[in-house]
Design a protein around this motif. Structure first.
Motif, PDB file in Angstrom:
ATOM      1  N   LYS A 149       0.708  -1.314   0.081  1.00  0.00           N
ATOM      2  CA  LYS A 149       0.033   0.040  -0.082  1.00  0.00           C
ATOM      3  C   LYS A 149       0.716   1.335  -0.020  1.00  0.00           C
ATOM      4  CE  LYS A 149      -0.578  -0.151   5.106  1.00  0.00           C
ATOM      5  NZ  LYS A 149      -1.488  -0.112   6.008  1.00  0.00           N
ATOM      6  N   LEU A 150       0.181   2.489  -0.415  1.00  0.00           N
ATOM      7  CA  LEU A 150       0.948   3.568  -0.558  1.00  0.00           C
ATOM      8  C   LEU A 150       0.075   4.859  -0.062  1.00  0.00           C
ATOM      9  CD1 LEU A 150       3.665   4.931  -1.584  1.00  0.00           C
ATOM     10  CD2 LEU A 150       2.572   5.011  -3.951  1.00  0.00           C
ATOM     11  N   THR A 151       0.700   5.757   0.519  1.00  0.00           N
ATOM     12  CA  THR A 151       0.036   7.064   0.785  1.00  0.00           C
ATOM     13  C   THR A 151       0.824   8.139   0.095  1.00  0.00           C
ATOM     14  OG1 THR A 151       1.154   7.633   2.855  1.00  0.00           O
ATOM     15  CG2 THR A 151      -0.872   6.090   2.759  1.00  0.00           C
ATOM     16  N   LEU A 152       0.171   9.687   0.086  1.00  0.00           N
ATOM     17  CA  LEU A 152       0.868  10.555  -0.374  1.00  0.00           C
ATOM     18  C   LEU A 152       1.999  10.866   0.488  1.00  0.00           C
ATOM     19  CD1 LEU A 152       1.184  12.979  -2.164  1.00  0.00           C
ATOM     20  CD2 LEU A 152      -0.648  14.244  -0.882  1.00  0.00           C
ATOM     21  N   ARG A 153       1.900  10.947   1.840  1.00  0.00           N
ATOM     22  CA  ARG A 153       2.874  11.254   2.703  1.00  0.00           C
ATOM     23  C   ARG A 153       3.998  10.316   2.924  1.00  0.00           C
ATOM     24  NH1 ARG A 153       6.151  14.575   4.752  1.00  0.00           N
ATOM     25  NH2 ARG A 153       6.882  14.375   6.710  1.00  0.00           N
ATOM     26  N   THR A 154       3.805   9.072   2.332  1.00  0.00           N
ATOM     27  CA  THR A 154       4.936   8.158   2.589  1.00  0.00           C
ATOM     28  C   THR A 154       5.640   8.337   1.160  1.00  0.00           C
ATOM     29  OG1 THR A 154       3.696   6.487   3.519  1.00  0.00           O
ATOM     30  CG2 THR A 154       5.524   5.757   2.178  1.00  0.00           C
ATOM     31  N   LEU A 155       4.978   8.610  -0.029  1.00  0.00           N
ATOM     32  CA  LEU A 155       5.651   8.937  -1.181  1.00  0.00           C
ATOM     33  C   LEU A 155       6.616  10.147  -1.025  1.00  0.00           C
ATOM     34  CD1 LEU A 155       6.054   8.093  -4.184  1.00  0.00           C
ATOM     35  CD2 LEU A 155       4.093   9.703  -4.676  1.00  0.00           C
ATOM     36  N   GLN A 156       6.121  11.152  -0.423  1.00  0.00           N
ATOM     37  CA  GLN A 156       6.962  12.252  -0.448  1.00  0.00           C
ATOM     38  C   GLN A 156       8.106  12.242   0.567  1.00  0.00           C
ATOM     39  OE1 GLN A 156       3.857  14.921   1.336  1.00  0.00           O
ATOM     40  NE2 GLN A 156       3.626  15.698  -0.692  1.00  0.00           N
ATOM     41  N   ARG A 157       8.090  11.235   1.613  1.00  0.00           N
ATOM     42  CA  ARG A 157       9.232  11.171   2.686  1.00  0.00           C
ATOM     43  C   ARG A 157      10.200  10.289   1.647  1.00  0.00           C
ATOM     44  NH1 ARG A 157       6.500   8.137   5.673  1.00  0.00           N
ATOM     45  NH2 ARG A 157       7.143   6.127   5.195  1.00  0.00           N
ATOM     46  N   TRP A 158       9.862   9.443   0.854  1.00  0.00           N
ATOM     47  CA  TRP A 158      10.742   8.412   0.063  1.00  0.00           C
ATOM     48  C   TRP A 158      11.601   9.631  -0.930  1.00  0.00           C
ATOM     49  CZ3 TRP A 158       6.999   4.022  -2.094  1.00  0.00           C
ATOM     50  CH2 TRP A 158       6.947   3.155  -0.606  1.00  0.00           C
ATOM     51  N   ARG A 159      10.660  10.456  -1.435  1.00  0.00           N
ATOM     52  CA  ARG A 159      11.497  11.251  -2.300  1.00  0.00           C
ATOM     53  C   ARG A 159      12.481  12.289  -1.686  1.00  0.00           C
ATOM     54  NH1 ARG A 159       7.406  13.331  -4.751  1.00  0.00           N
ATOM     55  NH2 ARG A 159       7.438  12.198  -6.629  1.00  0.00           N
ATOM     56  N   ALA A 160      12.153  12.681  -0.541  1.00  0.00           N
ATOM     57  CA  ALA A 160      13.244  13.278   0.426  1.00  0.00           C
ATOM     58  C   ALA A 160      14.309  12.668   0.656  1.00  0.00           C
ATOM     59  CB  ALA A 160      12.444  14.035   1.578  1.00  0.00           C
TER      60      ALA A 160
END
Length: 738
Positions: A149-160
C-alpha cells in the motif's frame, strides 16, 4: 532487486552466455575465477550452504538481460547505480535491498507521471498514489509484493530521502528489530552465546549437532530467558535448525573477533588497524631504509633463489639483490649496491632474521656508522613498506618470468594442471613443467631492469599526499630532494669492509709463527706476540690478510702467507725474524737503560724508608679506660705497699754505685742530652683548628677581632676539616687535642 545468486539460481535464470545447470555454472565460475574476486563472492546464508555470486560477476549480456527482465524501466540505471554506491548499501540484506528498489521504482513511476501529465508535483503525486492503489501503474509484480500500500505522505518521505542520498533508508529489514534477541542470544544472561562462540573459536569445524550437545551438557535441556517486561521464563533447548541459524549468524557478526582468536595472521592482514601515514615521521632522503628477503617465485636452472630488497621510505625507490641462499654476505652485497647507487643511510630497519642479526651484518653496519633497528618478532606490519614492496615485486615481475611457480601452493597446482594428465604422470621434471630457463645472473638482470625502468617510474600510492612533489614516482621523489647525500668516495674501503673475516668472528692472536688462518700461517712481524687482532681477508688475493685493532677502528699491518703467495718461505721467515728483532729492540732499549741505573739495595731502602715516614705521621687517638681488679690483685698490692719494708743492705761497692746514681739524679743537667726525635710534630690542621677556636672565644667574649681573621674563620668553618675536628672535640673533649 536481488543481487546475490547461487549456482542453482543462475542456472534457473537461463541468461544468455551462461550455462543452464548448477554443475555447469560451478565449472564456469571456477574457470572464470569468480571465487578470487574480493567482495563479489560469499558463503550462502540460506539452507544448503554453497557459495553466492554477485550480479557484477555475470557477463555484460547476461547482466543486461537480467535487469531488463526483472526491472523493465522500473528503476533508471543511474538511480540504481547511485543507490548501490552508497556506503550503507553494503550492509543491506537481500530482502531490504529488494524493498529499497521497489520504492525507487514507485518514485520513478511518479516522476514519469509528473513529466508526462504536465501537472503540479502535488497533483502528480496524488495521481501516482491512486494509480498504484488501483494497479494501473506499469510496475513488476515484485514491486507490489514488497510495497502492498501507498500514501501521499509516504511517497513524499521517500522522495526526500532519495534527494538527500539516503536511499539505503528505503530498505526495510523487517527482522532487524528481532535479530540478536533469540533464545540462544539472550539465554542465561548471554552466557549461552558466549559459550557457543568459545566452542567455535576452539574448534571451527564443529557441526550444529556438536554445538547443541555441548550446550546441553553445560546448561541442561532447558534455558532461562528474560522476556519483555522482565518476566523470567524457562524454555527448552532450541532444536538443531535454530542452532544452525545462530552459528551462521555468529560467524558473520563476530567474524573479526573470531579471526583474532582462531587466525591471528589473517586478522593482522585483514582487520588489524593500520595507519595510512606510517611514514610521516620520515622527512628526508636516506633517513630510513627497510630491508627484507623472500624466496623468488620463479625457478632458475641452478635452483630457487632468494631476493633481498632495500627500500628507502622517503622516496619509495628499491634495490634488489639475488642470492642463492639467505646469508649475511647477501645483506652486505645488497648494501653495497644500494650505497653506491643512493648514498649512506642514517638508519636501517629489518626483522630478526639470522642473516640480519649475524655478527658480520652487525659489524658492517657499525663500521659504516648506520643505526640498526630491529622490528619486534612476528610483527611484519612494523616494516610494512618493504613487505608491500616485495609483494608488488613478486606479483608484477614473477608471472612474466620463465620458471614462474606461482605465489602459493594453489597457484602451483594450477600451473601444473596446464599439462596433460599423461605428461604429469610420466614426467616429474620441474624444469620442463615450469619452463625453467634463467640462471641466477639472468634473474638479477631482470630484477635490476624492473626496479630501474618500471617500478621507480610508476606513480606510487604512498606519495599521493606529498605536496612537495611534482612527479609522484620514486624516481621523481629522489630527484626532488635538494639536501646533501652522504657518499663513500673510496670504494676500495667499502669493499674491504665487506671482505670476509678470518674464521667465524675474525679475531686471531699473533703467535711465534704468525697468525694461523685455515691451516696456514700469515707472517706479521710488526705486531707483538700475544696481541689479539681483527683479521679481514683480501677477497682478490687469499695470500694476504689485513690486521686491525680488536675493535676494528685502527689499521695495523698487512700479513702475508709465503706458501700461498709463492714467496720463498725461508727468506720470508728470515726477514720476519729480523723485523721482529728490530721491533723488540726498539720497544726494550729505553727499558734496558733504565734498568741498569737501578742498584740492588734501592728496593729495600726506598720501600722501608717510605714506610717509616708514613708511620711517623700516624698517632693513635686516646681511648677511654677503666680499672680492672680482682681480690688477688688487691692482696698483692697490699703486700707491695707494706709500711715496714726490710732495709736493703749493700756492700762497699754497691754503696759507692748507689751514691753515684743519686748524685746524677740530683744534678741531671750535667749529663749530656741525647738526640730525641719528637714523636708528635706540630700538625698544621690542629693549629688551624685551635686558631679557629681562639677567634670564636674572642667573638663570644665581645673582644675585638680583626676583619681578616673574621673572614678567614667564616671560610674555614664551612670546610670539611673544621667540621671533622669539631666532631672529634664533641666526642672526646678539647683535652684530646693535646
Amino acid at each position: 532487486m536481488k543481487l546475490w545468486f547461487t549456482a542453482q539460481e543462475i542456472g534457473d535464470l537461463a541468461l544468455p552466455g551462461l550455462p543452464a545447470t548448477k554443475r555447469n555454472v560451478n565449472v564456469f565460475a571456477a574457470v572464470s575465477g569468480w571465487a578470487g574476486r574480493p567482495g563479489l563472492s560469499r558463503p550462502h546464508r540460506g539452507p544448503g550452504g554453497g557459495v553466492e555470486y554477485h550480479l557484477d560477476l555475470l557477463p555484460p549480456d547476461a547482466r543486461r538481460a537480467y535487469v531488463e527482465r526483472l526491472m523493465p524501466d522500473a528503476v533508471p540505471e543511474a538511480v540504481a547505480e547511485a543507490a548501490e554506491a552508497e556506503p550503507a548499501a553494503a550492509h543491506l540484506r537481500d530482502d531490504a535491498a529488494e524493498a529499497r528498489d521497489a520504492r525507487l521504482a514507485i518514485l520513478a513511476a511518479a516522476d514519469r507521471i509528473f513529466a508526462s501529465a504536465k501537472l503540479p508535483r502535488l497533483n502528480a503525486d496524488l495521481l501516482a498514489v491512486a494509480d498504484f492503489t488501483a494497479g494501473r501503474l506499469s510496475l513488476p509484480a515484485w514491486v507490489h509484493t514488497a510495497v502492498p500500500k501507498l500514501t501521499l505522505r509516504t511517497l513524499q518521505r521517500w522522495r526526500a530521502a532519495a534527494r538527500d542520498g539516503r536511499t539505503a533508508a528505503l530498505g526495510v529489514d523487517r527482522g532487524a528489530s528481532r535479530r540478536g534477541l533469540g533464545v540462544l542470544d539472550t539465554a542465561e544472561d548471554g552466557q549461552v552465546r558466549v559459550y557457543g562462540l568459545a566452542l567455535i573459536a576452539r574448534q571451527p569445524h564443529l557441526s550444529a549437532d556438536h554445538v547443541r550437545e555441548m550446550l546441553c551438557a553445560r546448561f541442561g535441556e532447558s534455558l532461562t530467558v528474560i522476556k519483555a517486561g522482565g518476566v523470567v521464563k524457562t524454555v527448552p533447548m532450541p532444536p538443531i535448525r535454530t542452532v544452525q541459524d545462530a552459528l551462521r549468524r555468529w560467524k558473520t557478526t563476530e567474524k573479526v573477533a573470531l579471526a583474532a582468536i582462531t587466525n591471528p595472521d589473517a586478522y593482522k592482514s585483514r582487520y588489524k588497524l593500520a595507519g595510512n601515514n606510517a611514514a610521516g615521521y620520515v622527512s628526508r632522503l636516506n633517513e630510513v631504509w627497510q630491508i627484507d628477503a623472500s624466496p623468488m617465485d620463479a625457478l632458475c636452472v641452478d635452483g630457487r633463489h632468494s631476493v633481498y630488497l632495500a627500500l628507502d621510505i622517503w622516496s619509495r625507490r628499491v634495490v634488489v639483490y639475488v642470492s642463492k641462499t639467505p646469508r649475511a654476505e647477501a645483506v652486505g652485497l645488497l648494501l653495497r649496491r644500494a650505497i653506491l647507487a643512493w648514498g649512506v643511510p642514517e638508519r636501517i630497519k629489518t626483522d630478526n632474521g639470522s642473516d640480519f642479526t649475524a655478527k658480520a651484518s652487525q659489524r658492517l653496519l657499525a663500521s659504516l656508522g648506520i643505526a640498526h633497528e630491529l622490528s619486534p618478532a612476528f610483527t611484519p606490519e612494523d616494516k610494512g613498506h618493504v613487505e608491500r614492496a616485495i609483494g608488488t615485486f613478486q606479483r608484477d615481475l614473477g608471472p612474466i618470468l620463465p620458471g614462474f611457480v606461482g605465489h602459493s601452493v594453489a597457484d602451483r597446482k594450477v600451473i601444473e594442471a596446464r599439462r596433460a594428465f599423461s605428461a604429469r604422470i610420466n614426467d616429474h621434471d620441474d624444469a620442463k613443467a615450469f619452463c625453467v630457463e634463467l640462471s641466477g645472473h639472468d634473474l638479477q638482470e631482470y630484477c635490476d631492469a624492473w626496479a630501474e625502468n618500471r617500478y621507480q617510474h610508476r606513480k606510487h600510492a604512498g606519495l599521493r599526499e606529498r605536496a612537495d612533489l611534482a612527479i609522484r614516482t620514486p624516481f621523481g621523489a629522489a630527484a626532488a630532494f635538494t639536501g646533501a647525500i652522504q657518499r663513500i668516495e673510496d670504494v676500495r674501503a667499502l669493499d674491504l669492509l665487506l671482505a670476509p673475516v678470518a674464521g667465524k668472528d675474525g679475531i686471531r692472536t699473533v703467535g711465534k709463527q704468525g697468525i694461523r688462518i685455515e691451516r696456514s700461517f700469515y707472517l706479521a712481524p710488526q705486531v707483538m706476540p700475544d696481541t689479539q687482532v681483527f683479521v679481514r681477508m683480501d677477497p682478490s688475493d687469499l695470500g694476504r690478510a689485513y690486521l686491525f685493532a680488536l675493535d676494528g677502528g685502527e689499521y695495523l699491518v698487512e700479513a702475508i702467507c709465503p706458501e700461498i703467495l709463492g714467496v720463498d718461505p725461508v727468506e720470508a721467515v728470515a726477514l720476519a725474524k729480523d723485523a721482529r728483532k728490530a721491533l723488540i729492540d726498539s720497544r726494550t732499549a729505553a727499558i734496558r737503560r733504565e734498568a741498569k741505573a737501578i742498584r740492588p739495595r734501592d728496593f729495600a731502602d726506598t720501600i722501608l724508608g717510605r714506610a717509616a715516614a708514613a708511620s711517623s705521621k700516624v698517632v693513635a687517638f686516646p681511648r677511654p679506660s677503666a680499672v680492672h681488679t680482682t681480690p688477688e690483685i688487691e692482696a698483692a698490692g697490699h703486700a707491695a705497699r707494706r709500711t715496714n719494708p726490710r732495709p736493703a743492705r749493700f756492700g762497699a761497692d754497691s754503696a759507692a754505685m748507689l751514691a753515684q746514681i743519686e748524685a746524677e739524679i740530683v744534678a741531671p743537667a750535667a749529663l749530656p742530652r741525647p738526640k730525641v726525635t719528637e714523636l708528635r710534630p706540630v700538625d698544621p690542621k690542629l693549629e688551624r683548628f685551635r686558631r679557629a677556636l681562639d677567634i670564636q672565644r674572642r667573638l663570644k667574649a665581645g673582644a675585638e677581632v680583626a676583619a681578616q681573621e673574621a673572614f678567614w674563620l667564616g671560610s674555614y668553618a664551612e670546610g670539611h676539616e673544621y667540621k671533622a675536628m669539631a666532631g672529634f672535640v664533641e666526642d672526646f673533649g678539647e683535652e684530646a687535642l693535646g
